[in-house]
Design a protein around this motif. Sequence first.
Motif, PDB file in Angstrom:
ATOM      1  N   ASP A  79      -3.844 -16.461  -0.110  1.00 19.67           N
ATOM      2  CA  ASP A  79      -2.439 -16.134  -0.344  1.00 19.67           C
ATOM      3  C   ASP A  79      -2.203 -14.634  -0.430  1.00 19.67           C
ATOM      4  O   ASP A  79      -3.137 -13.848  -0.559  1.00 19.67           O
ATOM      5  CB  ASP A  79      -1.957 -16.756  -1.665  1.00 19.67           C
ATOM      6  CG  ASP A  79      -2.050 -18.263  -1.685  1.00 19.67           C
ATOM      7  OD1 ASP A  79      -1.867 -18.883  -0.615  1.00 19.67           O
ATOM      8  OD2 ASP A  79      -2.315 -18.810  -2.776  1.00 19.67           O
ATOM      9  N   ASN A  80      -0.935 -14.280  -0.373  1.00 19.09           N
ATOM     10  CA  ASN A  80      -0.479 -12.922  -0.648  1.00 19.09           C
ATOM     11  C   ASN A  80       0.516 -12.965  -1.795  1.00 19.09           C
ATOM     12  O   ASN A  80       1.308 -13.895  -1.919  1.00 19.09           O
ATOM     13  CB  ASN A  80       0.219 -12.301   0.563  1.00 19.09           C
ATOM     14  CG  ASN A  80      -0.718 -11.984   1.698  1.00 19.09           C
ATOM     15  OD1 ASN A  80      -0.436 -12.283   2.842  1.00 19.09           O
ATOM     16  ND2 ASN A  80      -1.849 -11.362   1.393  1.00 19.09           N
ATOM     17  N   LEU A  81       0.457 -11.954  -2.630  1.00 15.66           N
ATOM     18  CA  LEU A  81       1.449 -11.765  -3.682  1.00 15.66           C
ATOM     19  C   LEU A  81       2.447 -10.730  -3.207  1.00 15.66           C
ATOM     20  O   LEU A  81       2.055  -9.639  -2.778  1.00 15.66           O
ATOM     21  CB  LEU A  81       0.768 -11.281  -4.962  1.00 15.66           C
ATOM     22  CG  LEU A  81       1.692 -10.909  -6.117  1.00 15.66           C
ATOM     23  CD1 LEU A  81       2.433 -12.141  -6.626  1.00 15.66           C
ATOM     24  CD2 LEU A  81       0.910 -10.256  -7.250  1.00 15.66           C
ATOM     25  N   ILE A  82       3.739 -11.077  -3.273  1.00 14.12           N
ATOM     26  CA  ILE A  82       4.792 -10.179  -2.810  1.00 14.12           C
ATOM     27  C   ILE A  82       5.757  -9.927  -3.970  1.00 14.12           C
ATOM     28  O   ILE A  82       6.259 -10.879  -4.579  1.00 14.12           O
ATOM     29  CB  ILE A  82       5.568 -10.796  -1.628  1.00 14.12           C
ATOM     30  CG1 ILE A  82       4.605 -11.231  -0.521  1.00 14.12           C
ATOM     31  CG2 ILE A  82       6.593  -9.790  -1.085  1.00 14.12           C
ATOM     32  CD1 ILE A  82       5.158 -12.291   0.381  1.00 14.12           C
ATOM     33  N   VAL A  83       6.004  -8.678  -4.257  1.00 16.85           N
ATOM     34  CA  VAL A  83       6.961  -8.286  -5.296  1.00 16.85           C
ATOM     35  C   VAL A  83       8.174  -7.679  -4.596  1.00 16.85           C
ATOM     36  O   VAL A  83       8.038  -6.792  -3.745  1.00 16.85           O
ATOM     37  CB  VAL A  83       6.338  -7.270  -6.271  1.00 16.85           C
ATOM     38  CG1 VAL A  83       7.395  -6.720  -7.211  1.00 16.85           C
ATOM     39  CG2 VAL A  83       5.195  -7.909  -7.041  1.00 16.85           C
ATOM     40  N   TYR A  84       9.354  -8.153  -4.955  1.00 18.88           N
ATOM     41  CA  TYR A  84      10.602  -7.684  -4.367  1.00 18.88           C
ATOM     42  C   TYR A  84      11.343  -6.834  -5.393  1.00 18.88           C
ATOM     43  O   TYR A  84      11.437  -7.197  -6.574  1.00 18.88           O
ATOM     44  CB  TYR A  84      11.490  -8.865  -3.974  1.00 18.88           C
ATOM     45  CG  TYR A  84      10.884  -9.777  -2.933  1.00 18.88           C
ATOM     46  CD1 TYR A  84      11.244  -9.682  -1.588  1.00 18.88           C
ATOM     47  CD2 TYR A  84       9.955 -10.748  -3.290  1.00 18.88           C
ATOM     48  CE1 TYR A  84      10.696 -10.525  -0.633  1.00 18.88           C
ATOM     49  CE2 TYR A  84       9.389 -11.592  -2.342  1.00 18.88           C
ATOM     50  CZ  TYR A  84       9.765 -11.477  -1.007  1.00 18.88           C
ATOM     51  OH  TYR A  84       9.215 -12.311  -0.077  1.00 18.88           O
ATOM     52  N   ALA A  85      11.887  -5.716  -4.936  1.00 17.73           N
ATOM     53  CA  ALA A  85      12.633  -4.838  -5.842  1.00 17.73           C
ATOM     54  C   ALA A  85      13.771  -4.191  -5.083  1.00 17.73           C
ATOM     55  O   ALA A  85      13.745  -4.094  -3.847  1.00 17.73           O
ATOM     56  CB  ALA A  85      11.718  -3.763  -6.424  1.00 17.73           C
ATOM     57  N   GLU A  86      14.789  -3.757  -5.812  1.00 18.84           N
ATOM     58  CA  GLU A  86      15.931  -3.062  -5.221  1.00 18.84           C
ATOM     59  C   GLU A  86      16.180  -1.766  -5.974  1.00 18.84           C
ATOM     60  O   GLU A  86      15.862  -1.664  -7.160  1.00 18.84           O
ATOM     61  CB  GLU A  86      17.174  -3.938  -5.226  1.00 18.84           C
ATOM     62  CG  GLU A  86      17.049  -5.140  -4.305  1.00 18.84           C
ATOM     63  CD  GLU A  86      18.348  -5.897  -4.164  1.00 18.84           C
ATOM     64  OE1 GLU A  86      19.375  -5.459  -4.733  1.00 18.84           O
ATOM     65  OE2 GLU A  86      18.354  -6.931  -3.461  1.00 18.84           O
ATOM     66  N   ARG A  87      16.745  -0.806  -5.266  1.00 17.97           N
ATOM     67  CA  ARG A  87      16.997   0.493  -5.893  1.00 17.97           C
ATOM     68  C   ARG A  87      17.913   0.334  -7.098  1.00 17.97           C
ATOM     69  O   ARG A  87      18.913  -0.379  -7.045  1.00 17.97           O
ATOM     70  CB  ARG A  87      17.625   1.453  -4.877  1.00 17.97           C
ATOM     71  CG  ARG A  87      17.734   2.877  -5.411  1.00 17.97           C
ATOM     72  CD  ARG A  87      18.098   3.853  -4.324  1.00 17.97           C
ATOM     73  NE  ARG A  87      18.216   5.194  -4.865  1.00 17.97           N
ATOM     74  CZ  ARG A  87      18.457   6.276  -4.113  1.00 17.97           C
ATOM     75  NH1 ARG A  87      18.596   6.159  -2.812  1.00 17.97           N
ATOM     76  NH2 ARG A  87      18.537   7.468  -4.672  1.00 17.97           N
ATOM     77  N   SER A  88      17.548   0.975  -8.185  1.00 17.54           N
ATOM     78  CA  SER A  88      18.328   0.839  -9.420  1.00 17.54           C
ATOM     79  C   SER A  88      19.215   2.064  -9.654  1.00 17.54           C
ATOM     80  O   SER A  88      19.153   3.031  -8.901  1.00 17.54           O
ATOM     81  CB  SER A  88      17.399   0.642 -10.609  1.00 17.54           C
ATOM     82  OG  SER A  88      16.458   1.681 -10.711  1.00 17.54           O
TER      83      SER A  88
ATOM     84  N   LEU B 177      12.561  -2.640  -1.722  1.00 18.10           N
ATOM     85  CA  LEU B 177      11.148  -2.285  -1.769  1.00 18.10           C
ATOM     86  C   LEU B 177      10.343  -3.563  -1.899  1.00 18.10           C
ATOM     87  O   LEU B 177      10.734  -4.490  -2.614  1.00 18.10           O
ATOM     88  CB  LEU B 177      10.870  -1.378  -2.965  1.00 18.10           C
ATOM     89  CG  LEU B 177       9.453  -0.829  -3.116  1.00 18.10           C
ATOM     90  CD1 LEU B 177       9.150   0.191  -2.011  1.00 18.10           C
ATOM     91  CD2 LEU B 177       9.270  -0.190  -4.490  1.00 18.10           C
ATOM     92  N   ARG B 178       9.221  -3.646  -1.192  1.00 16.20           N
ATOM     93  CA  ARG B 178       8.293  -4.764  -1.320  1.00 16.20           C
ATOM     94  C   ARG B 178       6.897  -4.208  -1.596  1.00 16.20           C
ATOM     95  O   ARG B 178       6.452  -3.279  -0.926  1.00 16.20           O
ATOM     96  CB  ARG B 178       8.215  -5.599  -0.036  1.00 16.20           C
ATOM     97  CG  ARG B 178       9.427  -6.511   0.241  1.00 16.20           C
ATOM     98  CD  ARG B 178      10.616  -5.759   0.758  1.00 16.20           C
ATOM     99  NE  ARG B 178      11.629  -6.624   1.336  1.00 16.20           N
ATOM    100  CZ  ARG B 178      12.703  -7.060   0.695  1.00 16.20           C
ATOM    101  NH1 ARG B 178      12.906  -6.737  -0.562  1.00 16.20           N
ATOM    102  NH2 ARG B 178      13.594  -7.808   1.319  1.00 16.20           N
ATOM    103  N   LEU B 179       6.214  -4.792  -2.571  1.00 14.81           N
ATOM    104  CA  LEU B 179       4.819  -4.468  -2.853  1.00 14.81           C
ATOM    105  C   LEU B 179       4.007  -5.688  -2.483  1.00 14.81           C
ATOM    106  O   LEU B 179       4.354  -6.810  -2.853  1.00 14.81           O
ATOM    107  CB  LEU B 179       4.614  -4.146  -4.337  1.00 14.81           C
ATOM    108  CG  LEU B 179       5.502  -3.082  -4.978  1.00 14.81           C
ATOM    109  CD1 LEU B 179       5.085  -2.857  -6.420  1.00 14.81           C
ATOM    110  CD2 LEU B 179       5.472  -1.776  -4.200  1.00 14.81           C
TER     111      LEU B 179
END
Length: 202
Positions: free
Chosen positions: A193-202, A176-178
């Motif tokens: 700029d852009n802020l990008i948050v990276y996440a993976e299924r838990s 997932l990316r926000l």
Amino acid sequence: MYTCLILTALTALTGCTDAASPKPSAAARGTESAATGKTPAPGPGTASAPSSSRSAAPPVHVTVPSLGIDSAVMRLGLNPDRTVEVPPADKGMTVGWYTGGAVPGEPGPAVLIGHNDTRFGRAVFHDLKKITKGADIAVRDDRGKEIHFKVTFRETASKKAFPTARVYGRTETRALRLITCDGSFDAAGHPVDNLIVYAERS
């Protein structure tokens, strides 16, 4: 009015505005898109969602408990110029899902886009820069199933050097990316700029 766009893979991704410091010249243009600029969309060579995800249940709601984010999810496609759509300014508190990517919870990168600010004030991802590693992100699909993701890292990237492959590149993980706006403003009043948050299924 200060405005900004979010870059991601295709070639450009979201637009956001900062209502805190209005610029008459931008406001006079009348439309959010005219004032915001462009967000790249994934281009050739970046992976789209696996075909199996096309039958998966689309997202309808997202929460980030640690930040107090609790939002419905709308669908976003591409503009005529092939940049990625962003939620309209009057839906600044609503997150958008880029339908050209993966469905959240399926293999591949799913992308959620939200404004930082709009001309109406603070928007849904205003506090995204405060998110921490390990934070929980919950996405509910239209069948009522809730899928949880854990933040792995975040980065601020120049829109002139957007990490397209990292954001949209093919992956077998359920990612997932926000994405939202970030950084200082250029001479036209657009965040650089852009802020990008990276996440993976838990």
